[in-house]
Design a protein around this motif. Sequence first.
Motif, PDB file in Angstrom:
ATOM      1  N   LYS A 174       0.991  -1.208  -0.041  1.00 17.10           N
ATOM      2  CA  LYS A 174      -0.085  -0.048  -0.127  1.00 17.10           C
ATOM      3  C   LYS A 174       0.990   1.203   0.125  1.00 17.10           C
ATOM      4  CE  LYS A 174      -4.076   2.245   2.229  1.00 17.10           C
ATOM      5  NZ  LYS A 174      -5.003   2.082   3.480  1.00 17.10           N
ATOM      6  N   SER A 175       1.959   1.169   0.743  1.00 22.39           N
ATOM      7  CA  SER A 175       2.721   2.430   0.839  1.00 22.39           C
ATOM      8  C   SER A 175       3.424   2.718  -0.445  1.00 22.39           C
ATOM      9  CB  SER A 175       3.823   2.410   1.893  1.00 22.39           C
ATOM     10  OG  SER A 175       4.649   1.359   1.748  1.00 22.39           O
ATOM     11  N   ARG A 176       3.559   1.950  -1.373  1.00 27.37           N
ATOM     12  CA  ARG A 176       4.270   2.041  -2.654  1.00 27.37           C
ATOM     13  C   ARG A 176       3.547   1.964  -3.941  1.00 27.37           C
ATOM     14  NH1 ARG A 176       8.208  -1.534  -4.336  1.00 27.37           N
ATOM     15  NH2 ARG A 176       7.548  -3.318  -3.503  1.00 27.37           N
ATOM     16  N   THR A 177       2.166   1.813  -3.699  1.00 31.48           N
ATOM     17  CA  THR A 177       1.388   1.518  -4.945  1.00 31.48           C
ATOM     18  C   THR A 177       0.321   2.526  -4.897  1.00 31.48           C
ATOM     19  OG1 THR A 177       1.831  -0.720  -4.566  1.00 31.48           O
ATOM     20  CG2 THR A 177      -0.044  -0.114  -6.026  1.00 31.48           C
ATOM     21  N   SER A 178      -0.061   2.858  -6.154  1.00 30.85           N
ATOM     22  CA  SER A 178      -1.104   3.734  -6.548  1.00 30.85           C
ATOM     23  C   SER A 178      -1.685   3.502  -8.095  1.00 30.85           C
ATOM     24  CB  SER A 178      -0.335   5.304  -6.654  1.00 30.85           C
ATOM     25  OG  SER A 178      -1.548   6.143  -7.120  1.00 30.85           O
ATOM     26  N   ILE A 179      -3.126   3.332  -7.888  1.00 29.04           N
ATOM     27  CA  ILE A 179      -3.599   2.722  -8.889  1.00 29.04           C
ATOM     28  C   ILE A 179      -4.719   4.203  -9.427  1.00 29.04           C
ATOM     29  CG2 ILE A 179      -5.343   1.312 -10.221  1.00 29.04           C
ATOM     30  CD1 ILE A 179      -4.336  -0.833  -8.301  1.00 29.04           C
ATOM     31  N   SER A 180      -4.565   4.505 -10.583  1.00 34.67           N
ATOM     32  CA  SER A 180      -5.515   5.691 -11.084  1.00 34.67           C
ATOM     33  C   SER A 180      -6.177   5.293 -12.366  1.00 34.67           C
ATOM     34  CB  SER A 180      -4.733   6.872 -11.484  1.00 34.67           C
ATOM     35  OG  SER A 180      -3.684   6.641 -12.418  1.00 34.67           O
ATOM     36  N   ARG A 181      -6.946   6.126 -12.863  1.00 33.43           N
ATOM     37  CA  ARG A 181      -7.638   5.830 -14.337  1.00 33.43           C
ATOM     38  C   ARG A 181      -8.047   7.069 -14.982  1.00 33.43           C
ATOM     39  NH1 ARG A 181     -13.909   4.871 -12.404  1.00 33.43           N
ATOM     40  NH2 ARG A 181     -14.405   6.694 -11.620  1.00 33.43           N
ATOM     41  N   ASP A 182      -8.086   6.824 -16.286  1.00 35.20           N
ATOM     42  CA  ASP A 182      -8.397   7.996 -17.452  1.00 35.20           C
ATOM     43  C   ASP A 182      -9.768   7.115 -17.905  1.00 35.20           C
ATOM     44  OD1 ASP A 182      -8.793   9.605 -19.447  1.00 35.20           O
ATOM     45  OD2 ASP A 182      -6.483   9.903 -19.571  1.00 35.20           O
ATOM     46  N   THR A 183     -10.654   7.926 -17.619  1.00 31.59           N
ATOM     47  CA  THR A 183     -12.181   7.517 -18.066  1.00 31.59           C
ATOM     48  C   THR A 183     -12.065   7.660 -19.541  1.00 31.59           C
ATOM     49  OG1 THR A 183     -13.475   9.152 -17.204  1.00 31.59           O
ATOM     50  CG2 THR A 183     -13.144   7.203 -15.756  1.00 31.59           C
TER      51      THR A 183
END
Length: 118
Positions: free
Chosen positions: A65-74
């Motif tokens: 969790k401290s190293r991860t990021s998930i994002s999106r472009d709809t």
Amino acid sequence: VQLQESGPGLVKASQTLSLTCTVSGASITTNYYYWSWIRQPPGKGLEWMGAIAYSGNTAYIPSLKSRTSISRDTSKNQFTLQLNSVAPEDTAVYYCAGVDYMFRFNYWGQGTQVTVSS
């Protein structure tokens, strides 16, 4: 529904890994779907890393969790994984997948090999 991972195959240790999953045939805003990243280190089993929900909410495995990021472009129907401060232990085949509300992994990308060099 098709998923396709894209990103660099080689990353240096301490840098940030960024992978994108492009989804076709379904919208990433489809109700009750969770768009996930999973990886498989050499000789080991699959590890679910995290997901971004149809709503945009995110969830991560505690160990990353401290190293991860998930994002999106709809607008592009894509979601992206960022893994910071990578180390050789992060070498793996990385998959993106579409998971429904019953935790069925219905859709998979073909996977992409990522090697972290020390």
